[in-house]
Design a protein around this motif. Structure first.
Motif, PDB file in Angstrom:
ATOM      1  N   TYR A   1       0.844  -1.202   0.000  1.00  0.00           N
ATOM      2  CA  TYR A   1       0.000   0.000   0.000  1.00  0.00           C
ATOM      3  C   TYR A   1       0.878   1.251   0.000  1.00  0.00           C
ATOM      4  O   TYR A   1       0.684   2.166  -0.807  1.00  0.00           O
ATOM      5  CB  TYR A   1      -0.927  -0.006   1.218  1.00  0.00           C
ATOM      6  N   ASN A   2       1.866   1.288   0.905  1.00  0.00           N
ATOM      7  CA  ASN A   2       2.740   2.453   0.997  1.00  0.00           C
ATOM      8  C   ASN A   2       3.612   2.607  -0.257  1.00  0.00           C
ATOM      9  O   ASN A   2       3.834   3.722  -0.732  1.00  0.00           O
ATOM     10  CB  ASN A   2       3.613   2.363   2.250  1.00  0.00           C
ATOM     11  N   TRP A   3       4.099   1.493  -0.787  1.00  0.00           N
ATOM     12  CA  TRP A   3       4.896   1.539  -2.020  1.00  0.00           C
ATOM     13  C   TRP A   3       4.053   2.074  -3.178  1.00  0.00           C
ATOM     14  O   TRP A   3       4.517   2.921  -3.954  1.00  0.00           O
ATOM     15  CB  TRP A   3       5.424   0.132  -2.347  1.00  0.00           C
ATOM     16  N   ALA A   4       2.835   1.595  -3.305  1.00  0.00           N
ATOM     17  CA  ALA A   4       1.953   2.031  -4.389  1.00  0.00           C
ATOM     18  C   ALA A   4       1.597   3.509  -4.247  1.00  0.00           C
ATOM     19  O   ALA A   4       1.544   4.233  -5.245  1.00  0.00           O
ATOM     20  CB  ALA A   4       0.693   1.171  -4.427  1.00  0.00           C
ATOM     21  N   LEU A   5       1.364   3.948  -3.027  1.00  0.00           N
ATOM     22  CA  LEU A   5       1.062   5.363  -2.787  1.00  0.00           C
ATOM     23  C   LEU A   5       2.248   6.231  -3.208  1.00  0.00           C
ATOM     24  O   LEU A   5       2.067   7.244  -3.901  1.00  0.00           O
ATOM     25  CB  LEU A   5       0.729   5.588  -1.316  1.00  0.00           C
ATOM     26  N   GLU A   6       3.447   5.831  -2.819  1.00  0.00           N
ATOM     27  CA  GLU A   6       4.642   6.581  -3.192  1.00  0.00           C
ATOM     28  C   GLU A   6       4.846   6.561  -4.712  1.00  0.00           C
ATOM     29  O   GLU A   6       5.145   7.591  -5.322  1.00  0.00           O
ATOM     30  CB  GLU A   6       5.870   5.981  -2.497  1.00  0.00           C
ATOM     31  N   THR A   7       4.664   5.407  -5.326  1.00  0.00           N
ATOM     32  CA  THR A   7       4.836   5.272  -6.775  1.00  0.00           C
ATOM     33  C   THR A   7       3.833   6.139  -7.529  1.00  0.00           C
ATOM     34  O   THR A   7       4.179   6.847  -8.476  1.00  0.00           O
ATOM     35  CB  THR A   7       4.674   3.792  -7.197  1.00  0.00           C
ATOM     36  N   LYS A   8       2.592   6.099  -7.086  1.00  0.00           N
ATOM     37  CA  LYS A   8       1.526   6.871  -7.738  1.00  0.00           C
ATOM     38  C   LYS A   8       1.772   8.376  -7.575  1.00  0.00           C
ATOM     39  O   LYS A   8       1.607   9.145  -8.521  1.00  0.00           O
ATOM     40  CB  LYS A   8       0.184   6.464  -7.126  1.00  0.00           C
ATOM     41  N   THR A   9       2.200   8.771  -6.387  1.00  0.00           N
ATOM     42  CA  THR A   9       2.453  10.189  -6.110  1.00  0.00           C
ATOM     43  C   THR A   9       3.632  10.709  -6.928  1.00  0.00           C
ATOM     44  O   THR A   9       3.561  11.785  -7.533  1.00  0.00           O
ATOM     45  CB  THR A   9       2.713  10.396  -4.606  1.00  0.00           C
ATOM     46  N   LYS A  10       4.724   9.937  -6.956  1.00  0.00           N
ATOM     47  CA  LYS A  10       5.893  10.355  -7.740  1.00  0.00           C
ATOM     48  C   LYS A  10       5.561  10.439  -9.224  1.00  0.00           C
ATOM     49  O   LYS A  10       6.002  11.362  -9.909  1.00  0.00           O
ATOM     50  CB  LYS A  10       7.052   9.385  -7.520  1.00  0.00           C
ATOM     51  N   ALA A  11       4.819   9.475  -9.726  1.00  0.00           N
ATOM     52  CA  ALA A  11       4.453   9.484 -11.149  1.00  0.00           C
ATOM     53  C   ALA A  11       3.635  10.727 -11.481  1.00  0.00           C
ATOM     54  O   ALA A  11       3.814  11.326 -12.547  1.00  0.00           O
ATOM     55  CB  ALA A  11       3.678   8.228 -11.506  1.00  0.00           C
ATOM     56  N   TYR A  12       2.765  11.123 -10.581  1.00  0.00           N
ATOM     57  CA  TYR A  12       1.920  12.288 -10.840  1.00  0.00           C
ATOM     58  C   TYR A  12       2.729  13.578 -10.824  1.00  0.00           C
ATOM     59  O   TYR A  12       2.603  14.406 -11.726  1.00  0.00           O
ATOM     60  CB  TYR A  12       0.792  12.367  -9.811  1.00  0.00           C
ATOM     61  N   TYR A  13       3.564  13.755  -9.798  1.00  0.00           N
ATOM     62  CA  TYR A  13       4.289  15.018  -9.663  1.00  0.00           C
ATOM     63  C   TYR A  13       5.528  15.104 -10.551  1.00  0.00           C
ATOM     64  O   TYR A  13       5.866  16.181 -11.030  1.00  0.00           O
ATOM     65  CB  TYR A  13       4.681  15.259  -8.205  1.00  0.00           C
ATOM     66  N   GLN A  14       6.218  14.004 -10.791  1.00  0.00           N
ATOM     67  CA  GLN A  14       7.443  14.061 -11.589  1.00  0.00           C
ATOM     68  C   GLN A  14       7.167  13.868 -13.083  1.00  0.00           C
ATOM     69  O   GLN A  14       7.734  14.563 -13.913  1.00  0.00           O
ATOM     70  CB  GLN A  14       8.438  13.001 -11.112  1.00  0.00           C
ATOM     71  N   ASP A  15       6.316  12.924 -13.406  1.00  0.00           N
ATOM     72  CA  ASP A  15       6.077  12.590 -14.812  1.00  0.00           C
ATOM     73  C   ASP A  15       4.741  13.096 -15.334  1.00  0.00           C
ATOM     74  O   ASP A  15       4.415  12.888 -16.503  1.00  0.00           O
ATOM     75  CB  ASP A  15       6.138  11.068 -15.013  1.00  0.00           C
ATOM     76  N   GLU A  16       3.941  13.699 -14.449  1.00  0.00           N
ATOM     77  CA  GLU A  16       2.594  14.155 -14.788  1.00  0.00           C
ATOM     78  C   GLU A  16       1.782  13.026 -15.413  1.00  0.00           C
ATOM     79  O   GLU A  16       1.103  13.191 -16.424  1.00  0.00           O
ATOM     80  CB  GLU A  16       2.651  15.381 -15.694  1.00  0.00           C
ATOM     81  N   GLU A  17       1.887  11.863 -14.777  1.00  0.00           N
ATOM     82  CA  GLU A  17       1.227  10.650 -15.260  1.00  0.00           C
ATOM     83  C   GLU A  17       0.317  10.118 -14.153  1.00  0.00           C
ATOM     84  O   GLU A  17       0.689  10.092 -12.990  1.00  0.00           O
ATOM     85  CB  GLU A  17       2.307   9.610 -15.599  1.00  0.00           C
ATOM     86  N   SER A  18      -0.869   9.711 -14.511  1.00  0.00           N
ATOM     87  CA  SER A  18      -1.805   9.135 -13.551  1.00  0.00           C
ATOM     88  C   SER A  18      -1.806   7.621 -13.712  1.00  0.00           C
ATOM     89  O   SER A  18      -2.196   7.095 -14.748  1.00  0.00           O
ATOM     90  CB  SER A  18      -3.211   9.695 -13.787  1.00  0.00           C
ATOM     91  N   LEU A  19      -1.359   6.909 -12.685  1.00  0.00           N
ATOM     92  CA  LEU A  19      -1.270   5.455 -12.745  1.00  0.00           C
ATOM     93  C   LEU A  19      -2.592   4.816 -12.315  1.00  0.00           C
ATOM     94  O   LEU A  19      -3.156   5.176 -11.290  1.00  0.00           O
ATOM     95  CB  LEU A  19      -0.145   4.948 -11.840  1.00  0.00           C
ATOM     96  N   SER A  20      -3.041   3.867 -13.092  1.00  0.00           N
ATOM     97  CA  SER A  20      -4.274   3.148 -12.777  1.00  0.00           C
ATOM     98  C   SER A  20      -3.953   1.916 -11.935  1.00  0.00           C
ATOM     99  O   SER A  20      -2.784   1.579 -11.700  1.00  0.00           O
ATOM    100  CB  SER A  20      -4.962   2.714 -14.075  1.00  0.00           C
ATOM    101  N   PHE A  21      -5.000   1.227 -11.523  1.00  0.00           N
ATOM    102  CA  PHE A  21      -4.829  -0.028 -10.788  1.00  0.00           C
ATOM    103  C   PHE A  21      -4.027  -1.021 -11.619  1.00  0.00           C
ATOM    104  O   PHE A  21      -3.121  -1.692 -11.118  1.00  0.00           O
ATOM    105  CB  PHE A  21      -6.200  -0.619 -10.431  1.00  0.00           C
ATOM    106  N   THR A  22      -4.335  -1.115 -12.908  1.00  0.00           N
ATOM    107  CA  THR A  22      -3.649  -2.048 -13.796  1.00  0.00           C
ATOM    108  C   THR A  22      -2.158  -1.716 -13.917  1.00  0.00           C
ATOM    109  O   THR A  22      -1.319  -2.617 -13.904  1.00  0.00           O
ATOM    110  CB  THR A  22      -4.303  -2.036 -15.193  1.00  0.00           C
ATOM    111  N   ASP A  23      -1.841  -0.428 -14.006  1.00  0.00           N
ATOM    112  CA  ASP A  23      -0.438  -0.011 -14.071  1.00  0.00           C
ATOM    113  C   ASP A  23       0.310  -0.431 -12.811  1.00  0.00           C
ATOM    114  O   ASP A  23       1.413  -0.977 -12.885  1.00  0.00           O
ATOM    115  CB  ASP A  23      -0.331   1.507 -14.229  1.00  0.00           C
ATOM    116  N   LEU A  24      -0.294  -0.164 -11.669  1.00  0.00           N
ATOM    117  CA  LEU A  24       0.351  -0.514 -10.400  1.00  0.00           C
ATOM    118  C   LEU A  24       0.464  -2.027 -10.239  1.00  0.00           C
ATOM    119  O   LEU A  24       1.460  -2.530  -9.719  1.00  0.00           O
ATOM    120  CB  LEU A  24      -0.422   0.092  -9.227  1.00  0.00           C
ATOM    121  N   SER A  25      -0.541  -2.744 -10.693  1.00  0.00           N
ATOM    122  CA  SER A  25      -0.521  -4.194 -10.585  1.00  0.00           C
ATOM    123  C   SER A  25       0.626  -4.792 -11.398  1.00  0.00           C
ATOM    124  O   SER A  25       1.328  -5.692 -10.924  1.00  0.00           O
ATOM    125  CB  SER A  25      -1.859  -4.767 -11.060  1.00  0.00           C
TER     126      SER A  25
END
Length: 101
Positions: A34-58
């Motif tokens: 959960y914490n890894w996914a939250l960090e990954t999703k947050t970094k992707a949004y702020y650094q790459d301006e990318e929104s990760l879906s459930f499928t991407d994280l999976s």
């Protein structure tokens, strides 16, 4: 007009030592994912301006489980780890739809 009766059942479990260890390992891995996914999703949004879906994280989680430093994630059921990703996805959905306090 009929009234429905609602009933509640409570159960108490008494796991043995091996089961306690397995539950602790599973809960720990779920919390880590959960914490890894939250960090990954947050970094992707702020650094790459990318929104990760459930499928991407999976799919990233599948790759993460194959890495040497996180291969211990394969020791627990994948269902609980996927549920952690679903819980995170639902938390984001609730937040952006204004269903949080």
């Amino acid at each position: 007009m009929k009234h429905k009766i609602k009933r509640t059942y409570r159960y108490r479990l008494y796991p043995n030592e091996a089961q306690k260890q397995e539950l602790a390992r599973t809960f720990g891995c779920s919390r880590w994912v959960y914490n890894w996914a939250l960090e990954t999703k947050t970094k992707a949004y702020y650094q790459d301006e990318e929104s990760l879906s459930f499928t991407d994280l999976s799919s990233r989680l599948t790759s993460k489980k194959k890495e040497e430093e996180t291969e211990w994630l394969s020791e627990v059921s994948a269902v609980t780890l996927q549920q952690s990703l679903r819980n995170l996805n639902q938390a984001f959905t609730n937040f952006f739809e204004g269903r949080t306090e």
